[in-house]
Scaffold this active site. Structure first.
Site, PDB file in Angstrom:
ATOM      1  N   GLY A 108       0.820  -1.219   0.000  1.00 22.21           N
ATOM      2  CA  GLY A 108       0.000   0.000   0.000  1.00 22.21           C
ATOM      3  C   GLY A 108       0.843   1.253   0.000  1.00 22.21           C
ATOM      4  O   GLY A 108       0.403   2.311   0.444  1.00 22.21           O
ATOM      5  N   LEU A 111       4.695   1.191  -4.315  1.00 23.31           N
ATOM      6  CA  LEU A 111       5.988   0.697  -4.797  1.00 23.31           C
ATOM      7  C   LEU A 111       5.856  -0.619  -5.570  1.00 23.31           C
ATOM      8  O   LEU A 111       6.826  -1.337  -5.781  1.00 23.31           O
ATOM      9  CB  LEU A 111       6.957   0.513  -3.614  1.00 23.31           C
ATOM     10  CG  LEU A 111       7.233   1.777  -2.792  1.00 23.31           C
ATOM     11  CD1 LEU A 111       8.199   1.488  -1.655  1.00 23.31           C
ATOM     12  CD2 LEU A 111       7.798   2.895  -3.686  1.00 23.31           C
ATOM     13  N   ASP A 157       4.347  -0.856 -14.126  1.00 27.35           N
ATOM     14  CA  ASP A 157       4.882  -1.536 -12.946  1.00 27.35           C
ATOM     15  C   ASP A 157       5.478  -2.889 -13.312  1.00 27.35           C
ATOM     16  O   ASP A 157       6.549  -3.277 -12.832  1.00 27.35           O
ATOM     17  CB  ASP A 157       3.785  -1.749 -11.903  1.00 27.35           C
ATOM     18  CG  ASP A 157       3.112  -0.453 -11.514  1.00 27.35           C
ATOM     19  OD1 ASP A 157       3.650   0.608 -11.853  1.00 27.35           O
ATOM     20  OD2 ASP A 157       2.047  -0.514 -10.874  1.00 27.35           O
TER      21      ASP A 157
HETATM   22  C1  GLA Z   1      -0.384   2.145 -10.629  1.00 27.25           C
HETATM   23  C2  GLA Z   1      -0.655   1.333 -11.883  1.00 27.25           C
HETATM   24  C3  GLA Z   1       0.229   1.792 -13.038  1.00 27.25           C
HETATM   25  C4  GLA Z   1       0.161   3.302 -13.237  1.00 27.25           C
HETATM   26  C5  GLA Z   1       0.333   4.024 -11.904  1.00 27.25           C
HETATM   27  C6  GLA Z   1       0.111   5.521 -12.024  1.00 27.25           C
HETATM   28  O1  GLA Z   1       0.900   1.908 -10.145  1.00 27.25           O
HETATM   29  O2  GLA Z   1      -0.432  -0.031 -11.641  1.00 27.25           O
HETATM   30  O3  GLA Z   1      -0.131   1.105 -14.213  1.00 27.25           O
HETATM   31  O4  GLA Z   1      -1.018   3.669 -13.901  1.00 27.25           O
HETATM   32  O5  GLA Z   1      -0.545   3.536 -10.918  1.00 27.25           O
HETATM   33  O6  GLA Z   1       1.114   6.091 -12.764  1.00 27.25           O
END
Ligand code: GLA
Length: 344
Positions: A108, A111, A157
């Site tokens: 949460g 990261l 991510d």
């Molecule tokens: C989360 C999502 C990503 C991106 C970010 C915001 O981490 O998993 O795909 O959209 O938010 O930048």
């Protein structure tokens, strides 16, 4: 009888990431700049020859057993189970698995702890398969997040944790997934600080913002919101005009920040981070008053730049600081905000 090969334990470790700039644009056609960090998730898999997955974790203090095809239930073990179900459909693994998860990534915090667990599970399941590379793992992990978990996230991510090595920065074009791995100059220190405010992406606010972006793009007739121009979005009503203004301006900031990183221009990069925070606060509306204050103090006390990072609604800030100032700066910030925690 148990297949002797099923007794072999397969293990993979995957880092987490912090996004330096390029927020909320990985599904809007923008470039993003995440950096892998040392905290990581390690997943061990051992086939158990049954129709059950037994998942245990000391970091999450849990041990539970699930039918191998059981649906998601809004629990962190969904990340493991979605990945196992995906791997079984592709015959990367057979039968149920005994799974051990060990993670040092704060949950949460923005990261990407979830992306790290999914990618680590897929990586362990596909060990030894020559045709499954980091990009394939990232695409698979995004599909699992979007379908099994039900979070309509972009690709940032998963690419960051599947391809990144702690300390290197991934300059990723989210439209075609082309990328370059860049090093941080020695005179740049990136600091990641947990505000203490925890959030979950599955609580619906992520989906609402993302749908607003897609609606804004459709209203002005572009495939990707980052392709719209400021005059084109003027006629939109709030909040769509705000989301669009963020996406267009953040895409430009991200491109400029990649150039600044390549040039070693720390103060320009810092200014872009500050502007990104203002846009996330006012146009994307994903910050909180506590985090606004933390960012303001981080910059006031001498950081080149600071911003909320990840999806927002709580979690971490990322700051760029001159290495020589670091200790004094951190001590002063901690004095003003005793409950913050430095992650790196
Ligand atoms: C989360 C999502 C990503 C991106 C970010 C915001 O981490 O998993 O795909 O959209 O938010 O930048």
């Amino acid at each position: 009888m148990t297949n002797p090969s099923s007794l072999v334990t397969r293990e993979a470790t995957v880092p987490c990431r912090v996004n330096l700039i390029g927020e909320w644009i990985d599904f809007n056609g923008g470039a993003v700049l995440p950096m892998a960090l040392a905290p990581s998730a390690t997943v061990q898999l051992t086939a158990n020859g049954t129709a059950l997955d037994r998942i245990r974790s000391t970091s999450f203090a849990m041990s539970r057993t699930f039918a191998i095809d059981a649906p998601a239930e809004d629990h962190w073990s969904d990340y493991v189970r979605g990945a196992l179900q995906y791997a079984r459909r592709r015959n990367w693994i057979e039968s149920g698995q005994d799974v051990s998860v060990d993670s040092t990534i704060p949950v949460g915090a923005g990261l990407s702890s979830s992306a790290a667990i999914i990618v680590a599970t897929l990586k362990a399941a596909s060990l030894g398969l020559a045709d499954v590379d980091g990009e394939a793992l990232a695409f698979a992990a995004k599909e699992i997040e979007n379908t099994f978990i039900g979070v309509p996230c972009g690709i940032m991510d998963q690419m960051a944790v599947a391809l990144g090595k702690p300390g290197t920065v991934l300059a990723l074009d989210t439209r075609d997934c082309s990328y370059a791995l860049l090093n941080l100059p020695e005179t740049w220190s990136v600091v990641v600080i947990h505000s203490g405010v925890r959030r979950a992406l599955s609580d619906g606010r992520y989906r609402v913002r993302r749908d607003q972006c897609l609606e804004a793009a459709a209203s002005v007739g572009v495939d990707f919101l980052c392709d719209a121009s400021l005059p084109l979005i003027e006629a939109l009503d709030a909040p769509l005009v705000n989301r669009a203004r963020h996406a267009i301006s953040e895409a430009q900031r991200s491109t400029d920040a990649i150039a600044a990183l390549r040039m070693g221009d720390r103060s320009k990069f810092g200014r872009l981070m500050n502007e990104s925070h203002v846009s996330l606060r006012d146009d994307m509306e994903v910050s909180t008053p506590e985090i606004d204050q933390l960012v303001c103090d981080a910059v006031g006390l001498g950081a080149d730049g600071a911003r909320i990072t990840g999806a927002g609604f709580g979690g971490c800030i990322v700051a760029l600081v001159e290495p020589e100032r670091m200790e004094t700066w951190w001590n002063a910030l901690k004095l003003r905000h005793p409950s913050i925690e430095r992650i790196v």
